[in-house]
Design an enzyme around this catalytic site. Structure first.
Site, PDB file in Angstrom:
ATOM      1  N   TRP A  80       0.637  -1.218   0.508  1.00  0.00           N
ATOM      2  CA  TRP A  80      -0.009   0.215  -0.150  1.00  0.00           C
ATOM      3  C   TRP A  80       1.220   0.965  -0.226  1.00  0.00           C
ATOM      4  O   TRP A  80       1.870   1.145   0.655  1.00  0.00           O
ATOM      5  CB  TRP A  80      -1.103   0.139   1.466  1.00  0.00           C
ATOM      6  CG  TRP A  80      -1.619   1.253   1.385  1.00  0.00           C
ATOM      7  CD1 TRP A  80      -2.701   1.950   0.600  1.00  0.00           C
ATOM      8  CD2 TRP A  80      -1.093   2.095   2.355  1.00  0.00           C
ATOM      9  NE1 TRP A  80      -2.480   3.144   0.857  1.00  0.00           N
ATOM     10  CE2 TRP A  80      -2.299   3.377   2.164  1.00  0.00           C
ATOM     11  CE3 TRP A  80      -0.736   2.281   3.408  1.00  0.00           C
ATOM     12  CZ2 TRP A  80      -1.466   5.051   2.661  1.00  0.00           C
ATOM     13  CZ3 TRP A  80      -0.122   3.893   4.140  1.00  0.00           C
ATOM     14  CH2 TRP A  80      -1.182   4.851   3.429  1.00  0.00           C
TER      15      TRP A  80
ATOM     16  N   GLU B 216      -3.048  -3.231  -2.563  1.00  0.00           N
ATOM     17  CA  GLU B 216      -4.094  -2.758  -1.713  1.00  0.00           C
ATOM     18  C   GLU B 216      -4.316  -1.076  -2.503  1.00  0.00           C
ATOM     19  O   GLU B 216      -3.951   0.052  -2.322  1.00  0.00           O
ATOM     20  CB  GLU B 216      -3.567  -2.306  -0.364  1.00  0.00           C
ATOM     21  CG  GLU B 216      -5.232  -1.983   0.489  1.00  0.00           C
ATOM     22  CD  GLU B 216      -4.397  -1.446   2.309  1.00  0.00           C
ATOM     23  OE1 GLU B 216      -3.178  -1.792   2.320  1.00  0.00           O
ATOM     24  OE2 GLU B 216      -4.953  -1.495   3.197  1.00  0.00           O
TER      25      GLU B 216
ATOM     26  N   LYS C  34      -6.987   2.673  -2.200  1.00  0.00           N
ATOM     27  CA  LYS C  34      -7.551   3.684  -0.915  1.00  0.00           C
ATOM     28  C   LYS C  34      -8.346   4.515  -1.604  1.00  0.00           C
ATOM     29  O   LYS C  34      -8.107   5.098  -3.371  1.00  0.00           O
ATOM     30  CB  LYS C  34      -6.796   3.778  -0.324  1.00  0.00           C
ATOM     31  CG  LYS C  34      -6.795   4.987   0.456  1.00  0.00           C
ATOM     32  CD  LYS C  34      -5.696   5.249   1.815  1.00  0.00           C
ATOM     33  CE  LYS C  34      -6.481   5.556   3.096  1.00  0.00           C
ATOM     34  NZ  LYS C  34      -5.828   6.035   4.355  1.00  0.00           N
TER      35      LYS C  34
ATOM     36  N   ASP D  78      -9.784  -3.154   2.053  1.00  0.00           N
ATOM     37  CA  ASP D  78      -9.400  -2.761   3.233  1.00  0.00           C
ATOM     38  C   ASP D  78     -11.459  -1.717   3.441  1.00  0.00           C
ATOM     39  O   ASP D  78     -12.049  -1.208   2.634  1.00  0.00           O
ATOM     40  CB  ASP D  78      -9.011  -1.953   3.236  1.00  0.00           C
ATOM     41  CG  ASP D  78      -8.183  -0.741   4.472  1.00  0.00           C
ATOM     42  OD1 ASP D  78      -9.218  -0.963   5.519  1.00  0.00           O
ATOM     43  OD2 ASP D  78      -7.373  -0.728   5.350  1.00  0.00           O
TER      44      ASP D  78
ATOM     45  N   HIS E  34     -11.957   1.610   2.911  1.00  0.00           N
ATOM     46  CA  HIS E  34     -10.745   2.473   1.841  1.00  0.00           C
ATOM     47  C   HIS E  34     -11.771   2.392   0.202  1.00  0.00           C
ATOM     48  O   HIS E  34     -11.262   2.813  -1.005  1.00  0.00           O
ATOM     49  CB  HIS E  34      -9.471   1.153   1.174  1.00  0.00           C
ATOM     50  CG  HIS E  34      -8.303   1.325   1.808  1.00  0.00           C
ATOM     51  ND1 HIS E  34      -7.740   1.286   2.222  1.00  0.00           N
ATOM     52  CD2 HIS E  34      -8.646   1.758   3.237  1.00  0.00           C
ATOM     53  CE1 HIS E  34      -6.669   1.419   2.645  1.00  0.00           C
ATOM     54  NE2 HIS E  34      -7.421   2.094   3.954  1.00  0.00           N
TER      55      HIS E  34
ATOM     56  N   HIS F 165      -8.238  -6.401   4.451  1.00  0.00           N
ATOM     57  CA  HIS F 165      -7.808  -5.850   5.171  1.00  0.00           C
ATOM     58  C   HIS F 165      -9.292  -5.819   6.789  1.00  0.00           C
ATOM     59  O   HIS F 165     -10.234  -4.149   6.205  1.00  0.00           O
ATOM     60  CB  HIS F 165      -7.358  -4.272   5.797  1.00  0.00           C
ATOM     61  CG  HIS F 165      -5.635  -4.399   5.130  1.00  0.00           C
ATOM     62  ND1 HIS F 165      -4.959  -3.916   5.249  1.00  0.00           N
ATOM     63  CD2 HIS F 165      -4.923  -5.347   5.548  1.00  0.00           C
ATOM     64  CE1 HIS F 165      -3.618  -4.129   4.439  1.00  0.00           C
ATOM     65  NE2 HIS F 165      -3.659  -5.542   5.047  1.00  0.00           N
TER      66      HIS F 165
ATOM     67  N   ASP G 133     -11.300   6.604   6.663  1.00  0.00           N
ATOM     68  CA  ASP G 133     -10.778   5.523   6.933  1.00  0.00           C
ATOM     69  C   ASP G 133      -9.873   5.746   8.719  1.00  0.00           C
ATOM     70  O   ASP G 133      -8.073   5.845   8.463  1.00  0.00           O
ATOM     71  CB  ASP G 133      -9.797   5.690   5.942  1.00  0.00           C
ATOM     72  CG  ASP G 133      -8.596   4.465   6.234  1.00  0.00           C
ATOM     73  OD1 ASP G 133      -9.166   3.564   6.884  1.00  0.00           O
ATOM     74  OD2 ASP G 133      -7.995   4.373   5.536  1.00  0.00           O
TER      75      ASP G 133
ATOM     76  N   ASP H 207      -9.872   3.937  10.887  1.00  0.00           N
ATOM     77  CA  ASP H 207      -9.304   2.357  11.345  1.00  0.00           C
ATOM     78  C   ASP H 207      -9.719   2.377  12.922  1.00  0.00           C
ATOM     79  O   ASP H 207      -8.835   2.194  13.996  1.00  0.00           O
ATOM     80  CB  ASP H 207      -7.575   3.127  11.703  1.00  0.00           C
ATOM     81  CG  ASP H 207      -7.282   2.632  10.059  1.00  0.00           C
ATOM     82  OD1 ASP H 207      -7.484   1.778   8.932  1.00  0.00           O
ATOM     83  OD2 ASP H 207      -7.146   3.607   9.409  1.00  0.00           O
TER      84      ASP H 207
ATOM     85  N   ASP I 241      -6.653  -4.574   9.891  1.00  0.00           N
ATOM     86  CA  ASP I 241      -6.309  -3.029   9.558  1.00  0.00           C
ATOM     87  C   ASP I 241      -6.661  -2.248  10.468  1.00  0.00           C
ATOM     88  O   ASP I 241      -7.787  -2.073  10.027  1.00  0.00           O
ATOM     89  CB  ASP I 241      -5.078  -2.804   9.136  1.00  0.00           C
ATOM     90  CG  ASP I 241      -5.073  -1.448   8.102  1.00  0.00           C
ATOM     91  OD1 ASP I 241      -4.491  -1.144   9.336  1.00  0.00           O
ATOM     92  OD2 ASP I 241      -4.739  -1.013   7.283  1.00  0.00           O
TER      93      ASP I 241
HETATM   94  C1  RNT Z   1      -3.768   2.959   4.931  1.00  0.00           C
HETATM   95  C2  RNT Z   1      -4.226   1.026   4.508  1.00  0.00           C
HETATM   96  C3  RNT Z   1      -2.858   0.136   5.252  1.00  0.00           C
HETATM   97  C4  RNT Z   1      -1.701   0.347   6.719  1.00  0.00           C
HETATM   98  C5  RNT Z   1      -0.916  -0.282   7.043  1.00  0.00           C
HETATM   99  C6  RNT Z   1       0.042   0.308   8.151  1.00  0.00           C
HETATM  100  O1  RNT Z   1      -5.304   3.421   4.755  1.00  0.00           O
HETATM  101  O2  RNT Z   1      -4.938   1.159   5.215  1.00  0.00           O
HETATM  102  O3  RNT Z   1      -2.631  -1.275   4.975  1.00  0.00           O
HETATM  103  O4  RNT Z   1      -2.906   0.788   7.103  1.00  0.00           O
HETATM  104  O5  RNT Z   1      -0.669  -1.003   6.284  1.00  0.00           O
HETATM  105 ZN    ZN Z   2      -5.159  -1.552   5.118  1.00  0.00          ZN
END
Ligand code: RNT
Ligand code: ZN
Length: 417
Positions: A186, A225, A227, A258, A261, A285, A293, A295, A325
């Site tokens: 990513w 990955e 986003k 993810d 994303h 993820h 996003d 987390d 994640d």
């Molecule tokens: C970031 C991505 C990525 C990170 C990690 C730390 O938006 O989701 O995967 O969160 O690699």
């Molecule tokens: Zn991620």
């Protein structure tokens, strides 16, 4: 909870599920085979071991300053070992390139080698875990807004070298541990404001990726990955969904989905069947976006339950690599892992216990009221008694019992750091 009580409740649940044609023992056997890939970065708010005072950049952010975060490699390991005692089943660990065993020496990203991760491989062997890996393009003087898509060839080459090395490290992990390592790529590359050169940046990214993936590695499962955007990079992200979807399909590698994303109300569960028809394997993820996003810690919500259903109903558990994640720095970080892991497992268990044969019968014969009714009823079937029984047989705390366990760990270990 008392063992007898757990067993009694399980037996009642088994009977109830049997009435709907579902075998709980089989569901638990399948659940035991699902390995989650624990993301090492919840231990220390994505800081790693290059520079303990370093800042997190690249459009991602950990908010909060709850005490007790891991400050070095021993503490990260200690915390993961603790999590292992609180989550049933066998799981993997996903490392980022900034978590190498650098022994205090400065090792730049274009210098990392398998040797810097040998002690992780040994640790993984001792702890019966497999490893996954991620190149790290953020939090570095050369990362700015662009890395692999940078218009300066020197910067691009630096990150190409880093990523090639990261894949080699993953290959070594996979080889020594006898289980292919997922390598997730990513990069945050993007722009805060409107750009007039989207095609150019994406063509640079594509070219960098072609160099990175030029050599196939036997013990690596490569993934890219996408986003929607990062904070501070709101107007353009080179590695968008369509970009990586095209890249992954054309090059026979995986794509990572993810949960945070995509467009704010877009869900990833509906993408699973489309991906699986064209890609051999995919990577997830599992996260919980709140407004952006962000987390947040994974909880048992519709997004996660429907995701698990799609995978189980597509009979694709062995084609999906399930990584977590999220990085919440505002609550106990061990607690954050345990809540998230257990929530993900509960979602998969619910899916494994769903009366899918009956549901599909209803659907095939056009009985849609009946289908919806049974879907609704399934939500309150005694799946939690089955999960409690699973925890008991795996010898980890049942239900809320892990709270006090984590409180002790906080008092005895985390607050002393
Ligand atoms: C970031 C991505 C990525 C990170 C990690 C730390 O938006 O989701 O995967 O969160 O690699
Ligand atoms: Zn991620």
């Amino acid at each position: 909870m008392k063992h007898e009580q757990i067993i009694r409740a399980y037996e009642v649940a088994r009977g109830r599920y049997a009435e709907l044609g579902v075998n709980t023992d089989e569901a638990l056997q399948s659940l035991a085979k699902i390995s989650l890939s624990l993301h090492c970065w919840q231990t220390d708010d994505v800081i790693g071991f290059e520079n303990p005072d370093g800042e997190l950049t690249g459009g991602i952010q950990a908010t909060g300053n709850y005490p007790g975060k891991a400050k070095n490699i021993d503490q990260v390991r200690q915390d993961i070992e603790k999590v292992k005692t609180l989550v049933p089943g066998n799981h993997r660990l996903s490392l980022h390139a900034i978590y190498g065993d650098f022994k205090g020496g400065p090792v730049d990203r274009n210098e990392i080698e398998p040797a810097h991760f040998q002690s992780w491989i040994d640790w993984a062997k001792d702890n019966n875990m497999k490893l996954d890996f991620n190149s790290t393009s953020f939090s570095h003087p050369k990362s700015g807004d662009m890395t692999l898509a940078h218009r300066d060839k020197g910067i691009r080459d630096f990150w190409i070298e880093h990523t090639i090395r990261s894949r080699r490290i993953a290959d070594e992990m996979g080889r020594q541990l006898g289980s292919k390592a997922c390598h997730n790529l990513w990069v945050h590359d993007g722009s805060k404001d409107l750009t007039v050169d989207r095609y150019y940046y994406r063509s640079l990214l594509k070219d960098s990726l072609d160099k990175i993936f030029a050599v196939r590695l036997d013990n690596v499962k490569d993934s890219v990955e996408c986003k929607l955007f990062g904070t501070g990079l709101e107007s353009f992200t080179a590695g968008s969904h369509e970009f990586y979807m095209g890249y992954a399909l054309k090059n026979g590698i995986m794509a990572t989905l993810d949960m945070g994303h995509f467009h704010p109300t877009e869900e990833i569960y509906d993408k699973i069947s489309s991906f699986l028809l064209f890609m051999k394997e995919i990577m997830l993820h599992v996260s919980r976006p709140v407004r952006w996003d962000s987390d947040h810690v994974v909880i048992l919500n519709d997004s996660v339950t429907m995701l698990a259903q799609e995978i189980v109903w597509a009979n694709a558990l062995d084609r999906v690599n399930i990584g977590l994640d999220y990085f919440d720095a505002s609550i106990n970080r061990i607690g954050a892992y345990v809540i998230g892991c257990r929530a993900a497992q509960k979602a998969f268990l619910q899916a494994l216990l769903s009366p899918i044969v009956k549901l599909r019968e209803y659907e095939a014969s056009g009985r849609y009221f009946q289908r919806l009714a049974l879907l609704e009823e399934s939500k309150s079937l005694p799946w939690n008694d089955v999960y409690n029984y699973f925890c008991m047989t795996c010898d980890v705390p049942v239900a809320e019992e892990y709270i006090s366990d984590i409180e002790h760990y906080e008092k005895d270990v985390l607050l002393k750091r």
